[in-house]
Design a protein around this motif. Structure first.
Motif, short mmCIF file in Angstrom:
data_model
loop_
_atom_site.label_atom_id
_atom_site.label_comp_id
_atom_site.label_asym_id
_atom_site.label_seq_id
_atom_site.Cartn_x
_atom_site.Cartn_y
_atom_site.Cartn_z
N PRO A 86 0.84 -1.21 0.01
CA PRO A 86 0.00 -0.02 0.01
C PRO A 86 0.75 1.22 -0.09
CG PRO A 86 -0.69 -1.62 1.49
CD PRO A 86 0.49 -2.13 1.15
N MET A 87 0.74 2.25 -0.69
CA MET A 87 1.44 3.31 -1.11
C MET A 87 0.77 4.54 -1.63
SD MET A 87 3.48 2.05 -4.19
CE MET A 87 4.97 3.35 -4.10
N VAL A 88 1.44 5.64 -1.17
CA VAL A 88 1.10 7.02 -1.66
C VAL A 88 2.31 7.39 -2.64
CG1 VAL A 88 0.19 9.38 -1.49
CG2 VAL A 88 -0.52 7.49 0.24
N ALA A 89 2.15 7.58 -3.86
CA ALA A 89 3.38 8.02 -4.65
C ALA A 89 3.57 9.50 -5.06
CB ALA A 89 3.49 7.25 -6.06
N LEU A 90 4.23 10.08 -4.78
CA LEU A 90 4.25 11.59 -5.18
C LEU A 90 5.16 12.11 -6.47
CD1 LEU A 90 5.14 12.88 -1.60
CD2 LEU A 90 3.05 11.95 -2.50
N PHE A 91 4.25 12.37 -7.50
CA PHE A 91 4.96 13.10 -8.58
C PHE A 91 4.67 14.39 -8.96
CE2 PHE A 91 4.28 8.43 -8.87
CZ PHE A 91 5.42 8.01 -9.50
N PHE A 92 5.95 15.16 -8.92
CA PHE A 92 5.65 16.77 -9.48
C PHE A 92 7.00 17.18 -10.13
CE2 PHE A 92 7.11 15.84 -4.99
CZ PHE A 92 8.36 16.30 -5.13
N ALA A 93 7.64 16.27 -10.37
CA ALA A 93 9.14 16.47 -11.36
C ALA A 93 8.97 15.80 -12.72
CB ALA A 93 10.25 16.73 -10.50
N PHE A 144 -1.63 13.28 3.52
CA PHE A 144 -2.25 12.58 4.82
C PHE A 144 -3.49 12.22 4.51
CE2 PHE A 144 -4.24 12.98 8.77
CZ PHE A 144 -3.48 12.12 9.52
N GLU A 145 -4.40 12.76 3.72
CA GLU A 145 -5.80 12.26 3.53
C GLU A 145 -5.76 11.05 2.59
OE1 GLU A 145 -9.54 11.33 1.74
OE2 GLU A 145 -7.66 12.20 0.33
N ALA A 146 -4.80 10.87 1.63
CA ALA A 146 -4.87 9.58 0.97
C ALA A 146 -4.03 8.45 1.65
CB ALA A 146 -3.91 9.87 -0.58
N ALA A 147 -3.18 8.75 2.49
CA ALA A 147 -2.49 7.95 3.35
C ALA A 147 -3.69 7.14 4.32
CB ALA A 147 -1.15 8.20 4.17
N THR A 148 -4.36 8.29 4.87
CA THR A 148 -5.26 7.82 5.94
C THR A 148 -6.49 7.06 5.11
OG1 THR A 148 -4.93 9.87 6.97
CG2 THR A 148 -7.05 8.53 7.33
N ARG A 149 -6.70 7.07 3.82
CA ARG A 149 -7.74 6.04 3.39
C ARG A 149 -7.07 4.73 3.37
NH1 ARG A 149 -8.46 8.15 -2.11
NH2 ARG A 149 -7.32 10.06 -1.73
N LEU A 150 -5.84 4.62 2.98
CA LEU A 150 -5.11 3.35 2.77
C LEU A 150 -4.93 2.72 4.25
CD1 LEU A 150 -2.37 4.09 0.26
CD2 LEU A 150 -4.42 2.74 -0.33
N LEU A 151 -4.91 3.49 5.24
CA LEU A 151 -4.54 2.69 6.44
C LEU A 151 -6.08 2.39 7.11
CD1 LEU A 151 -2.40 5.59 8.22
CD2 LEU A 151 -1.86 3.23 7.59
N ARG A 152 -6.91 2.92 6.45
CA ARG A 152 -8.36 2.60 6.85
C ARG A 152 -8.96 1.18 6.08
NH1 ARG A 152 -10.20 8.08 6.42
NH2 ARG A 152 -11.17 7.51 4.61
N GLY A 153 -8.03 0.97 4.97
CA GLY A 153 -8.28 -0.12 4.16
C GLY A 153 -9.33 0.14 3.04
N ASN A 154 -9.33 1.53 2.84
CA ASN A 154 -10.23 1.97 1.77
C ASN A 154 -9.65 2.96 0.65
OD1 ASN A 154 -12.44 2.97 0.02
ND2 ASN A 154 -13.22 4.08 1.82
N LYS A 155 -9.23 2.54 -0.34
CA LYS A 155 -8.44 3.25 -1.38
C LYS A 155 -9.25 4.28 -2.18
CE LYS A 155 -5.94 3.10 -5.96
NZ LYS A 155 -5.60 2.20 -7.08
N LEU A 156 -10.73 4.12 -2.07
CA LEU A 156 -11.42 5.15 -2.67
C LEU A 156 -11.80 6.29 -1.81
CD1 LEU A 156 -13.99 2.54 -4.60
CD2 LEU A 156 -11.85 4.06 -5.45
#
Length: 321
Positions: free
Chosen positions: A272-279, A309-321
């Motif tokens: 489970p991951m949050v990947a950051l792309f800006f460059a 943080f909000e995206a990571a929290t969704r994953l921590l709850r087991g809910n990607k959507l």
């Protein structure tokens, strides 16, 4: 075909993106033996794939530091090492002059990207067979398409990196679980600001999660220490080779990372991951093949701490959507 040599030496993310080619080839020809030429620091990443017969390690970065004469001697030693091997195909997935010259050390039909696809067009002059890919394809699919065209087989299924399968259902991740911050990257434009990492670390620390910070160089270790300084439950991990890091990372319940090699390694493990792309463009490099990944940002848009943080929290709850 009985034996193939793949040449994909660097960088870490590029090597990981090429790993599915191994499974694709074996699906097409289960009896073929595949060797892989790679820079020594990344050799363990390739050895972790069961379809690799032998790893041929090189250290071109170190050779260059010692001058052209040393590089030439090392190339001749490499050629002598491979002289008794006859390959049916020597496939350069790198498309650089450097990788094309390394491919010349092996005996066999050299193949690689065509002039308009190779990173350095002159490299294509060294190949007897050339192919390309859909220019709108993801980085992983480009390499899969290239190998399939060169070896005349049809792609089937999703990319497979290691003998790991994504979990079917993402369940809630309890407090106390490790969250890895993959903060380190060699390119400054890919770095997420230190103040944002620290704010994110504070938030997860307050929730009771154990934040872990890996590193690969002294500069990265110092950066990790600055992120962790004074924040409870945030630990700078000891230095370790990539093979050991790959195993250690399996303890992570969630990873948050910028566009860097270890982030792509985590994606290849379906963490489970949050990947950051800006460059770099998300359409080309985001881990879309990982069903438990959320990608944020894009070229010119740096994600805010709250967004991450909000995206990571969704994953921590087991809910990607």
């Amino acid at each position: 075909m009985k034996r193939i040599l793949i040449v994909k030496t660097t960088s870490m993310g590029d090597v990981i993106h090429a790993l599915p080619v191994l499974n694709d080839i074996h699906v097409h020809n289960p009896t073929v033996q595949i060797d892989w030429m790679v820079e020594e620091p990344f050799a363990d990443l390739v050895r972790g794939n069961r379809h690799v017969n032998e790893v041929v390690s090189v250290n071109v970065r170190q050779w260059r530091k010692l001058g052209i004469g040393h590089t030439w001697r090392q190339w001749k030693q490499l050629k002598a090492q491979l002289v008794d091997r006859e390959y049916d195909a020597v496939i350069d997935l790198q498309g650089l002059l450097k990788s094309a010259l390394l491919a010349c050390a092996a005996r066999g039909t050299r193949m690689g990207p065509g002039f308009s696809y190779a990173k350095e067009g002159v490299a294509s002059l060294f190949y007897r067979k050339r192919a390309g890919w859909d220019p709108q394809a993801h980085a992983v699919e480009r390499l899969r398409e290239l190998a399939a065209d060169l070896l005349n087989y049809r792609l089937t299924g999703k990319p497979v990196f290691y003998d790991i399968h994504p979990r079917k259902v993402l369940t809630a991740i309890p407090r106390g679980t490790e969250i890895w911050f993959l903060h380190a990257t060699a390119r400054d434009e890919k770095k997420w600001p230190l103040v944002k990492w620290r704010e994110l670390a504070h938030r997860f620390s307050d929730l009771g999660y154990a934040v872990k910070l890996p590193w690969g160089s002294e500069a990265e270790r110092l950066q990790a220490q600055r992120i962790a300084d004074g924040i409870a439950h945030v630990e700078v991990l000891p230095g370790m080779p990539l093979g050991a890091l790959r195993i250690r990372m399996e303890d992570a319940g969630l990873v948050i990372g910028v566009d860097t090699g270890i982030t792509h390694l985590a994606a290849a493990h379906y963490l489970p991951m949050v990947a950051l792309f800006f460059a770099t463009p998300a359409w080309r490099f985001a881990p879309r093949f990982n069903p438990h990944a959320i990608s944020l940002g894009d070229v010119g848009h740096e994600p805010a701490v709250g967004e991450v943080f909000e995206a990571a929290t969704r994953l921590l709850r087991g809910n990607k959507l």
